[in-house]
Scaffold this active site. Structure first.
Site, PDB file in Angstrom:
ATOM      1  N   ARG A  94       1.328  -1.148   0.026  1.00  0.00           N
ATOM      2  CA  ARG A  94      -0.208  -0.071  -0.085  1.00  0.00           C
ATOM      3  C   ARG A  94       0.995   1.285   0.098  1.00  0.00           C
ATOM      4  O   ARG A  94       2.136   1.803   0.501  1.00  0.00           O
ATOM      5  CB  ARG A  94      -0.540   0.144   0.804  1.00  0.00           C
ATOM      6  CG  ARG A  94      -1.919  -0.700   1.150  1.00  0.00           C
ATOM      7  CD  ARG A  94      -2.888  -0.503   2.158  1.00  0.00           C
ATOM      8  NE  ARG A  94      -2.136  -1.558   3.735  1.00  0.00           N
ATOM      9  CZ  ARG A  94      -1.926  -0.314   4.476  1.00  0.00           C
ATOM     10  NH1 ARG A  94      -1.787   1.004   4.595  1.00  0.00           N
ATOM     11  NH2 ARG A  94      -1.230  -1.650   5.419  1.00  0.00           N
ATOM     12  N   TYR A 149      -1.639  -3.829  -6.487  1.00  0.00           N
ATOM     13  CA  TYR A 149      -1.196  -3.800  -5.567  1.00  0.00           C
ATOM     14  C   TYR A 149      -2.849  -4.160  -4.881  1.00  0.00           C
ATOM     15  O   TYR A 149      -3.743  -3.235  -4.190  1.00  0.00           O
ATOM     16  CB  TYR A 149      -0.235  -3.037  -4.730  1.00  0.00           C
ATOM     17  CG  TYR A 149      -0.076  -3.762  -2.698  1.00  0.00           C
ATOM     18  CD1 TYR A 149       0.458  -5.280  -2.962  1.00  0.00           C
ATOM     19  CD2 TYR A 149      -1.135  -3.585  -2.133  1.00  0.00           C
ATOM     20  CE1 TYR A 149       0.321  -5.701  -2.077  1.00  0.00           C
ATOM     21  CE2 TYR A 149      -0.842  -3.881  -0.725  1.00  0.00           C
ATOM     22  CZ  TYR A 149       0.029  -5.181  -0.473  1.00  0.00           C
ATOM     23  OH  TYR A 149      -0.318  -6.130   0.832  1.00  0.00           O
ATOM     24  N   LYS A 193     -10.032  -1.963   1.203  1.00  0.00           N
ATOM     25  CA  LYS A 193      -9.348  -0.995   2.224  1.00  0.00           C
ATOM     26  C   LYS A 193      -9.786  -0.204   1.912  1.00  0.00           C
ATOM     27  O   LYS A 193     -10.574   0.610   2.668  1.00  0.00           O
ATOM     28  CB  LYS A 193      -8.230  -0.887   2.347  1.00  0.00           C
ATOM     29  CG  LYS A 193      -6.863  -2.702   2.576  1.00  0.00           C
ATOM     30  CD  LYS A 193      -7.357  -2.626   4.074  1.00  0.00           C
ATOM     31  CE  LYS A 193      -6.040  -3.864   4.624  1.00  0.00           C
ATOM     32  NZ  LYS A 193      -6.127  -4.083   5.262  1.00  0.00           N
ATOM     33  N   HIS A 243     -10.781  -2.443  11.421  1.00  0.00           N
ATOM     34  CA  HIS A 243      -9.686  -3.262  10.853  1.00  0.00           C
ATOM     35  C   HIS A 243      -9.281  -4.791  11.585  1.00  0.00           C
ATOM     36  O   HIS A 243      -8.322  -5.099  12.856  1.00  0.00           O
ATOM     37  CB  HIS A 243      -8.171  -2.286  10.794  1.00  0.00           C
ATOM     38  CG  HIS A 243      -7.440  -3.048   9.991  1.00  0.00           C
ATOM     39  ND1 HIS A 243      -5.831  -3.095   9.531  1.00  0.00           N
ATOM     40  CD2 HIS A 243      -6.766  -4.265   8.746  1.00  0.00           C
ATOM     41  CE1 HIS A 243      -5.307  -3.087   9.659  1.00  0.00           C
ATOM     42  NE2 HIS A 243      -6.078  -4.718   9.162  1.00  0.00           N
ATOM     43  N   SER A 299      -1.811  -3.962  10.553  1.00  0.00           N
ATOM     44  CA  SER A 299      -1.406  -4.832   9.054  1.00  0.00           C
ATOM     45  C   SER A 299       0.273  -5.838   9.308  1.00  0.00           C
ATOM     46  O   SER A 299       1.143  -5.202   9.559  1.00  0.00           O
ATOM     47  CB  SER A 299      -0.236  -4.172   8.001  1.00  0.00           C
ATOM     48  OG  SER A 299      -1.845  -3.061   7.674  1.00  0.00           O
ATOM     49  N   CYS A 349       0.395  -7.902  11.060  1.00  0.00           N
ATOM     50  CA  CYS A 349       1.205  -8.222  13.097  1.00  0.00           C
ATOM     51  C   CYS A 349      -0.163  -9.670  13.397  1.00  0.00           C
ATOM     52  O   CYS A 349       0.125 -10.353  14.757  1.00  0.00           O
ATOM     53  CB  CYS A 349       0.614  -6.610  13.900  1.00  0.00           C
ATOM     54  SG  CYS A 349       1.799  -5.810  13.495  1.00  0.00           S
ATOM     55  N   ASP A 397      -9.298 -10.082   8.761  1.00  0.00           N
ATOM     56  CA  ASP A 397      -8.923  -8.746   8.662  1.00  0.00           C
ATOM     57  C   ASP A 397      -9.849  -7.503   9.004  1.00  0.00           C
ATOM     58  O   ASP A 397      -9.185  -5.824   8.751  1.00  0.00           O
ATOM     59  CB  ASP A 397      -9.008  -8.299   6.921  1.00  0.00           C
ATOM     60  CG  ASP A 397      -7.325  -7.393   6.664  1.00  0.00           C
ATOM     61  OD1 ASP A 397      -7.011  -7.100   7.882  1.00  0.00           O
ATOM     62  OD2 ASP A 397      -7.873  -6.856   5.639  1.00  0.00           O
ATOM     63  N   ARG A 408       1.814 -12.362  -1.046  1.00  0.00           N
ATOM     64  CA  ARG A 408       0.680 -12.813  -0.120  1.00  0.00           C
ATOM     65  C   ARG A 408      -0.099 -14.056  -1.269  1.00  0.00           C
ATOM     66  O   ARG A 408       0.393 -14.434  -1.947  1.00  0.00           O
ATOM     67  CB  ARG A 408      -0.523 -11.349  -0.891  1.00  0.00           C
ATOM     68  CG  ARG A 408       0.118  -9.794  -0.293  1.00  0.00           C
ATOM     69  CD  ARG A 408      -0.196  -9.718   1.460  1.00  0.00           C
ATOM     70  NE  ARG A 408      -0.114  -9.081   1.944  1.00  0.00           N
ATOM     71  CZ  ARG A 408      -1.233  -8.510   3.045  1.00  0.00           C
ATOM     72  NH1 ARG A 408      -1.604  -8.712   3.080  1.00  0.00           N
ATOM     73  NH2 ARG A 408      -0.981  -7.474   3.172  1.00  0.00           N
TER      74      ARG A 408
HETATM   75  C1  OXD Z   1      -3.190  -4.764   4.713  1.00  0.00           C
HETATM   76  C2  OXD Z   1      -3.730  -6.148   4.946  1.00  0.00           C
HETATM   77  O1  OXD Z   1      -2.392  -4.223   4.462  1.00  0.00           O
HETATM   78  O2  OXD Z   1      -4.614  -6.485   5.154  1.00  0.00           O
HETATM   79  O3  OXD Z   1      -3.159  -4.579   6.352  1.00  0.00           O
HETATM   80  O4  OXD Z   1      -3.295  -6.600   3.356  1.00  0.00           O
HETATM   81 MN    MN Z   2      -5.556  -5.651   6.615  1.00  0.00          MN
END
Ligand code: OXD
Ligand code: MN
Length: 614
Positions: free
Chosen positions: A90, A218, A227, A247, A269, A271, A298, A390
């Protein structure tokens, strides 16, 4: 997918045209037509989300080299995509909230005037799909028939984005049916452009229910349902309508007496939300009858139910998870989810056509192809997979997916956990004294930066409620909204906890084993919720004892538990000062309750230090 010959007329239509077009409102049709007029695609393709469409789309991407089919025996129907090397995360610096009033975006967001920005982007989008197919994807966020569900249309010229959206949202008949029930829809316009980072813009127009994204493929920049819609725009409507778009992962935990407790967790993100949501309890807990089921990894939308409790749904239908570090040891459910029908991005490719990333089980391959397509060997000094590589996969493939995944009512949330990566200061777990205190903990949540966003990894930053990059309006108003939700829900609001799995010793080693051992913390939380767990009141909140974490059986290093639960006055005076400085950035709109909580914490630390209890 289209098999029509190239045509000059941008209104040439393929896909579900007749049915889909007729089922959508005139407003939706008008918008799609106006985008085609602007972007001038060769063909407009209406996506159905069908298996047949997915197959044709993949065949097209394999033909043009943008998708590599994987070893069919090891990973049936699975593929690898490699992104442009400059398009791997991002881009917060190029993400804008274009609210009509600048003050509504707040100091944490980039703002640009919506009229100026639409005109500016209009020039970038003008003719940008010439010679390309324009895909139109009507999608649904949330279970069919849910009062929380929302619909949107994403337009894109990227088949890769289509493939992702079809995994991450509900597309096709169920989405179309829902269009007729919903009062409005979100418009998401995306183009790959030429992937020039200088032309990259991810712009949100909350007053127009519109997102425009240019020059990135991306996930977080290009899958606009994720998002952009489900967090940035949804957070704005949530505030207006009295709910929360967060989130957060959501899991259900069943205790041996058969009682199910639902817990939501906000972590920045990368974590560990996915690992926590899919946690497999240790053997002894499994034998005793503990079970964990995943509702989402998420994003959660939370709304008051008729009984006054907060209910959560997962608006998404798939997982867009971080690959590195995912293994049978850290997340066996994710590994089982990834057996088939997976779209991998930027992982490494072994010679036998299977995938690899740092942290996956087994020895690294002696040689493979790295995420950029270059030959790789273990001693070459570069990671084989990108740190933010990913997997995209349907949530339905997850062996521990919750039976309530499609429940339109959602699930009642009993606890909310906040957590970040902190190598010092923050103890393993503590419970907030009440909702206001918990809101303060969320508002001052801090974590070390990860590879999910462009920028320096490891830097400490405030990430309120893990929403810093995702709140579509002024953070102070967002905190005010949390406080108001608390006043409305009263005693029925979830209890709030703070956790930190990442505290390190002086030698830089993690003090807590994490992963499935996090079950000990979850069990303590469940016990607290059921009025059974022992807690010690500290200046920070209520903490467990070593005994209540059953830590004796963990074999931790000497003093590790003490260190994990330590509250060190010096660190905490610094922390309170940092927080004060941070909150001051919002002074014109800051709810006074949050500064009061910070002062109260400072005072509690002083008192405890004087008494010698910390
Ligand atoms: C983030 C995702 O960047 O979930 O938080 O991809
Ligand atoms: Mn996320």
């Amino acid at each position: 997918m289209s098999s029509s010959p190239p045509q000059a007329n941008p209104s040439a239509q393929t896909g579900t045209s007749p049915n889909t077009r007729q089922s959508l409102s005139a407003q939706a049709m008008q918008w799609v037509d106006s985008v085609a007029q602007l972007t001038r695609p060769q063909i407009v393709h209406w996506c159905t989300g069908s298996a047949d469409e997915a197959t044709r789309l993949r065949a097209l991407m394999i033909r043009d080299g943008s998708l590599v089919p994987l070893n069919e025996a090891a990973h049936p129907n699975s593929f690898l995509a490699r992104s442009d090397v400059n398009d791997v995360a991002r881009v917060e610096g190029r993400t804008f909230i274009c609210s009509r009033q600048e003050s509504n975006a707040g100091p944490s967001n980039n703002w640009s005037d919506p009229v100026y920005m639409q005109e500016f982007l209009g020039k970038l989008f003008h003719g940008c799909m010439r010679g390309r197919v324009m895909y139109v994807i009507p999608y649904l966020l949330g279970p069919v028939g849910s009062p929380l569900a929302q619909v949107g249309i994403q337009i894109t010229d990227s088949p890769y984005v289509v493939a992702n959206i079809c995994l991450m949202t509900r597309v096709g008949g169920e989405a179309i049916d829902e269009f007729n029930r919903q009062p409005s829809f979100v418009r998401g316009l995306h183009s790959t452009g030429n992937l020039d980072p200088e032309q990259r813009y991810i712009c949100h127009f909350p007053d127009d229910n519109l997102v425009m994204s240019f020059s990135s493929n991306y996930g977080g920049n290009a899958l606009l349902a994720k998002k952009c819609h489900a967090l940035r725009l949804a957070s704005v409507s949530a505030r207006r309508e009295g709910w929360l778009a967060e989130h957060m992962m959501v899991l259900g935990i069943t205790s041996p007496d058969g009682v199910k407790t639902y817990i939501a967790g906000a972590f920045p993100s990368s974590c560990g939300k996915t690992n926590l949501a899919m946690l497999v309890p240790p053997e002894a807990d499994l034998r005793a009858g503990w079970k964990i089921e995943t509702l989402g990894d998420d994003i959660a939308w939370l709304r008051f139910g008729d009984d006054g409790r907060l209910y959560a749904i997962n608006p998404e239908a798939g997982f867009f998870g971080v690959a590195p570090g995912t293994s049978r040891a850290t997340n066996p459910n994710a590994i089982d989810t990834l057996r088939e029908n997976v779209l991998f991005t930027n992982v490494a490719l072994r010679e036998n056509g299977t995938v690899w990333w740092e942290g996956l089980d087994g020895e690294p391959p002696v040689a493979c192809t790295d995420w950029t397509g270059q030959p790789w060997t273990p001693d070459c000094g570069r990671p084989a997979a990108h740190p933010n590589s990913r997997f995209t996969v349907s949530a339905r493939q997850c062996p521990c997916i919750s039976p309530d995944f499609d429940n339109p009512a959602g699930v009642p949330i009993s606890a909310i956990i906040f957590g970040g990566r902190r190598s010092t200061t923050m103890p393993l777990v503590f419970e907030a004294f009440n909702w206001q205190h918990g809101t303060y903990l969320g508002a001052t949540l801090t974590s070390e930066k990860t590879a999910a966003a462009a920028g320096k990894v490891g830097q400490l930053r405030f990430d309120p409620m893990a929403m810093l990059p995702f709140c579509g309006y002024h953070l102070a108003d967002y905190w005010q909204h949390w406080l108001e939700m608390g006043r409305r829900g009263g005693a029925l609001m979830p209890r709030i906890y703070h956790v930190n799995w990442f505290r390190k010793d002086w030698g830089g080693r993690f003090l807590w084993p994490g992963f499935r051992e996090n079950m000990r913390v979850l069990k303590w939380i469940v016990d607290r919720l059921r009025q059974r767990g022992t807690g010690v009141t500290t200046p920070l909140g209520v903490m467990p004892t070593g005994q209540s974490l059953e830590a004796g059986s963990l074999g931790l290093a000497p003093q590790a538990l003490e260190e994990l639960l330590a509250v060190k006055p010096d660190e905490w005076y610094r922390e309170v000062d940092r927080r004060e400085e941070f909150l001051a950035r919002f002074s014109d709109r800051l709810p006074p309750e949050l500064l009061a909580e910070n002062e109260a914490l400072r005072q509690r630390i002083r008192d405890a230090e004087l008494k010698g209890t910390i």
